[in-house]
Design an enzyme around this catalytic site. Structure first.
Site, PDB file in Angstrom:
ATOM      1  N   TRP A   1      76.044  49.984  75.718  1.00  0.00           N
ATOM      2  CA  TRP A   1      75.485  51.325  75.887  1.00  0.00           C
ATOM      3  C   TRP A   1      76.656  52.145  76.437  1.00  0.00           C
ATOM      4  CZ3 TRP A   1      74.700  55.021  79.709  1.00  0.00           C
ATOM      5  CH2 TRP A   1      73.774  56.029  79.403  1.00  0.00           C
TER       6      TRP A   1
ATOM      7  N   ASN B   1      79.334  45.642  82.319  1.00  0.00           N
ATOM      8  CA  ASN B   1      78.194  46.553  82.386  1.00  0.00           C
ATOM      9  C   ASN B   1      78.360  47.362  83.660  1.00  0.00           C
ATOM     10  OD1 ASN B   1      75.702  47.804  82.410  1.00  0.00           O
ATOM     11  ND2 ASN B   1      74.607  46.004  83.182  1.00  0.00           N
ATOM     12  N   GLY B   2      78.334  48.684  83.554  1.00  0.00           N
ATOM     13  CA  GLY B   2      78.476  49.520  84.745  1.00  0.00           C
ATOM     14  C   GLY B   2      79.545  50.581  84.540  1.00  0.00           C
TER      15      GLY B   2
ATOM     16  N   GLU C   1      53.515  61.382  80.892  1.00  0.00           N
ATOM     17  CA  GLU C   1      53.906  60.108  80.305  1.00  0.00           C
ATOM     18  C   GLU C   1      53.737  60.141  78.776  1.00  0.00           C
ATOM     19  OE1 GLU C   1      55.584  57.712  81.028  1.00  0.00           O
ATOM     20  OE2 GLU C   1      55.001  56.084  79.696  1.00  0.00           O
TER      21      GLU C   1
ATOM     22  N   LYS D   1      56.835  59.558  76.242  1.00  0.00           N
ATOM     23  CA  LYS D   1      56.790  58.497  75.231  1.00  0.00           C
ATOM     24  C   LYS D   1      57.103  59.077  73.858  1.00  0.00           C
ATOM     25  CE  LYS D   1      56.830  55.749  76.943  1.00  0.00           C
ATOM     26  NZ  LYS D   1      56.959  55.026  78.186  1.00  0.00           N
TER      27      LYS D   1
ATOM     28  N   GLU E   1      60.848  60.351  73.538  1.00  0.00           N
ATOM     29  CA  GLU E   1      61.928  59.350  73.579  1.00  0.00           C
ATOM     30  C   GLU E   1      61.989  58.509  72.312  1.00  0.00           C
ATOM     31  OE1 GLU E   1      61.809  56.214  76.548  1.00  0.00           O
ATOM     32  OE2 GLU E   1      59.641  56.310  76.608  1.00  0.00           O
TER      33      GLU E   1
ATOM     34  N   HIS F   1      51.038  80.268  83.344  1.00  0.00           N
ATOM     35  CA  HIS F   1      52.175  80.813  84.099  1.00  0.00           C
ATOM     36  C   HIS F   1      53.473  80.750  83.295  1.00  0.00           C
ATOM     37  CE1 HIS F   1      49.553  81.201  87.509  1.00  0.00           C
ATOM     38  NE2 HIS F   1      49.135  79.963  87.268  1.00  0.00           N
TER      39      HIS F   1
ATOM     40  N   LYS G   1      67.302  50.040  78.080  1.00  0.00           N
ATOM     41  CA  LYS G   1      66.118  49.615  78.816  1.00  0.00           C
ATOM     42  C   LYS G   1      66.299  49.667  80.328  1.00  0.00           C
ATOM     43  CE  LYS G   1      61.988  47.806  78.952  1.00  0.00           C
ATOM     44  NZ  LYS G   1      60.894  48.719  78.612  1.00  0.00           N
TER      45      LYS G   1
HETATM   46  C1  F6R Z   1      60.521  55.282  79.356  1.00  0.00           C
HETATM   47  C2  F6R Z   1      61.169  54.330  80.211  1.00  0.00           C
HETATM   48  C3  F6R Z   1      62.065  54.848  81.271  1.00  0.00           C
HETATM   49  C4  F6R Z   1      61.985  53.958  82.515  1.00  0.00           C
HETATM   50  C5  F6R Z   1      63.020  54.408  83.541  1.00  0.00           C
HETATM   51  C6  F6R Z   1      62.898  53.622  84.826  1.00  0.00           C
HETATM   52  O1  F6R Z   1      59.700  54.650  78.430  1.00  0.00           O
HETATM   53  O2  F6R Z   1      61.019  53.156  80.061  1.00  0.00           O
HETATM   54  O3  F6R Z   1      61.795  56.171  81.589  1.00  0.00           O
HETATM   55  O4  F6R Z   1      60.697  54.045  83.039  1.00  0.00           O
HETATM   56  O5  F6R Z   1      64.300  54.231  83.019  1.00  0.00           O
HETATM   57  O6  F6R Z   1      63.058  52.263  84.616  1.00  0.00           O
HETATM   58  P1  F6R Z   1      62.598  51.214  85.706  1.00  0.00           P
HETATM   59  O7  F6R Z   1      61.123  51.228  85.751  1.00  0.00           O
HETATM   60  O8  F6R Z   1      63.155  49.911  85.237  1.00  0.00           O
HETATM   61  O9  F6R Z   1      63.181  51.685  86.997  1.00  0.00           O
END
Ligand code: F6R
Length: 611
Positions: free
Chosen positions: A74, A100-101, A484, A488, A491, A507, A606
């Protein structure tokens, strides 16, 4: 972010690495690469694009070796090109590194190394590590592990590094400073990965490294050292997830599978959390009732979808415990100078347990003297090791990038926590507590019924898939559902969506409404039902088409809906668990109608392990 896999043993490493990378590809899919160690040296293969592009590239001439490292990226520093793909090598090609980082002082280090004659081949921050290791090994004639220890102290930022050297062909060295590194061992092999799913085919006993540790992994054994060079022992953690849980299991996409796993995930999250006398038991939350009674406020911190579950929980906690609840985006929390003390309870929510901002918020809260309870899905994750108490959602591995089953399980876990606090503080009449627990226990079956909406939702998705803007509106806990639902949709379908508190539309945002704009409304709430109907009337009067989530049999809502998703009736504060499910399916089907892959939306990963 970024998937890392390493293997050292007796088998051909490439298939093991590729399998692990496939299991972790949800962590990043901008490019992929492997480095294989054999008696001949190190062979590095890298390719921009998803893992399949690398697999194709290697067809017919797979690199061979019984040890190696792999990476799915990523991108942070440097575009997603072949040359920026990991692994990165030193000048001699005898050392390879995946990362990673973010290495924050990479520019300074790079200038220093260039002055010493090192030649760089990428724009990444990672490549400095390969050259630093090369320099240390040359300077000190030391092992890779010793060089890694020396390099670690020169790096600033967040890094999970895994490296190999042709001088030690059966050794893999891993370094952890923030993002996760997990080791797995069998009798004759050693594995390392950035996520548990990569290890599941081989072992369920995993050893997560702690922060500021370095591991030297060989076939069947691993030695771990602190950054100061002392040998340390690492506890094994047993993971409940089995290998099949991390497979698609006949579903077209992980996201759809995970949506349909929600009844079981909800059951598992509630299992053993009610006692026979009708109370909530949370063995993991070991504070005494007296301590819980001392709390004067609750602060919820989280990011993204987890923030939305926290937003719904704010209503439940306040209503049931009468404690004031503050809700903060984890990325903002520590910068606003929040007021916390030893009577504050901070609830940190993170599915992955690794989100950098949520971890930073947790550390800040602890420094201020607050008690922290983490709500997470991942055993052994960083948050579990730093929080004072941990409440697990037992949702099983979630591979689809968009959170679905973990969201509903977070809602359930947070409701359990709210009831637990109410019980300890005697803030809720016993009959109301009993009724609410009964309603919670009915949720898994009600989720099953809600999933039967699949065809209705698919039809609505076909109808509105080519819209350019969609508004989601709700009131009370419905605001969290609206936010939410919009997240969803945007994204995974890249369709512009906004979530709004319905009363706020007037408003400003109502200006967006014109003929045919779809508006998704959550109309399951009872307290603000009439007001919500009025808000829907306002958008309809301006040409909006309505997609409404309503209680089953609600004829008033039916009369004003262009598309209707009828969900079973539950207690209003529990209804986000059911109301969000048709919206997850809606986002999924819209993405499919638009020809997109819901599991791997562009630009996302993720687990967000950088700030
Ligand atoms: C959206 C999604 C992200 C995570 C966010 C936090 O579907 O999955 O918005 O919710 O990156 O991730 P966590 O819960 O692992 O801190």
């Amino acid at each position: 972010m970024c998937g890392i896999v390493g293997y050292t043993g007796r088998e051909e490493a490439l298939p093991i690495l590729l399998d692990g990378m496939r299991r972790l590809e949800y962590r990043g899919y901008d490019s992929a690469g492997v480095a294989l160690l054999s008696g001949e040296g190190i062979e590095v293969s890298r390719k921009a694009g998803p893992l399949d592009a690398l697999v194709q590239e290697l067809e017919g001439h797979p690199p061979s070796g019984t040890a190696g490292i792999g990476h799915t990226r990523w991108a942070t520093h440097g575009a997603p090109t072949d040359s920026n793909a990991h692994p990165h090598s030193d000048c001699s090609g005898r050392i390879a590194v995946v990362h990673n980082g973010i290495i924050e002082n990479h520019e300074h280090l790079r200038r220093q190394l260039e002055r010493q004659g090192h030649r760089f081949n990428s724009e990444t921050d990672t490549e400095v590590v390969a050259h630093l290791l090369e320099a240390k090994v040359a300077e000190r004639s030391c092992t890779l592990r010793e060089a890694a220890l020396a390099v670690a102290s020169e790096l600033e930022g967040a890094f999970a590094l895994v490296c190999v050297s042709s001088a030690e062909p059966d050794v893999i060295v891993a370094v952890r400073q923030d993002p996760p590194i997990i080791i797995g061992l069998t009798a004759d092999a050693g594995f390392v990965a950035s996520g548990i799913p990569a290890l599941l085919p081989y072992t369920r006993e995993v050893m997560p490294l702690d922060n500021r540790q370095v591991a030297e992994i060989r076939p069947g054994s691993a030695r771990v050292f602190s950054f100061s060079g002392d040998k340390v022992s690492v506890d094994k953690v047993t993971v409940e997830w089995d290998e099949a849980a991390a497979e698609r299991g006949g579903f077209e996409d992980f996201m759809l599978k995970e949506i349909f796993e929600q009844p079981d995930a909800a059951r598992d999250t509630m299992r053993s959390r009610f006692d026979e006398s009708g109370g909530v038991v949370l063995d993991e939350v070991h504070w005494s009732d007296e301590t819980l009674r001392r709390i004067t406020k609750v602060v919820v911190v989280a990011c993204g979808t987890s923030f939305h579950s926290g937003m719904a929980a704010k209503h439940a906690i306040e209503h049931w415990t009468r404690l004031p609840v503050e809700l903060d985006l984890a990325s903002e929390f520590r910068y606003r100078d929040p007021v916390l003390d030893d009577r504050s309870l901070v609830v940190a929510i993170a599915q992955s347990g690794e989100t950098a901002d949520t971890l930073a918020a947790l550390r800040f809260a602890k420094k201020m003297g607050a008690s922290v309870v983490a709500v997470t899905n991942v055993v052994g994750s960083s948050i579990t090791r730093e929080a004072d108490a941990v409440l697990f959602t037992h949702a099983g591995p979630e591979i689809g990038v968009a959170a679905t089953k973990t969201f509903t399980c977070q809602l359930i876990a947070l409701n359990l926590l709210a009831l637990y606090l109410a019980q300890a503080r005697a803030s809720m009449p016993a009959d109301k507590l009993a009724e609410t627990i009964e309603a919670m226990q009915a949720l898994p079956d009600q989720i099953e019924e809600t999933l039967l909406l699949q065809d209705d939702v698919h039809r609505a998705a076909k109808r509105y898939a080519m819209a350019t803007d969609i508004l989601f509106i709700g009131r009370g806990v419905g605001v969290a559902v609206a936010l939410e639902g919009a997240l969803k949709l945007k994204e995974i379908s890249y369709l512009h969506a906004e979530g709004y508190a319905a009363g706020e539309l007037k408003h400003g945002a109502i200006a967006l409404i014109e003929q045919g704009v779809p508006v998704v409304g959550i109309v399951t709430g009872q307290a603000l039902y009439e007001k919500m109907l009025a808000n829907i009337a306002e958008v309809r009067a301006r040409g909006a088409e309505t997609i409404l989530v309503a209680r089953r049999g609600d004829e008033r809502v039916r009369a004003i809906a262009n598309e209707l998703f009828e969900v079973p009736t539950t207690k209003p504060l529990l209804s986000p668990v059911l109301d969000s499910i048709p919206l997850q399916m809606f986002a999924y089907f819209v993405a499919k109608e638009r020809g997109l892959s819901p599991d791997k939306p562009r630009n996302l990963a993720k687990s967000v392990t950088v700030e």
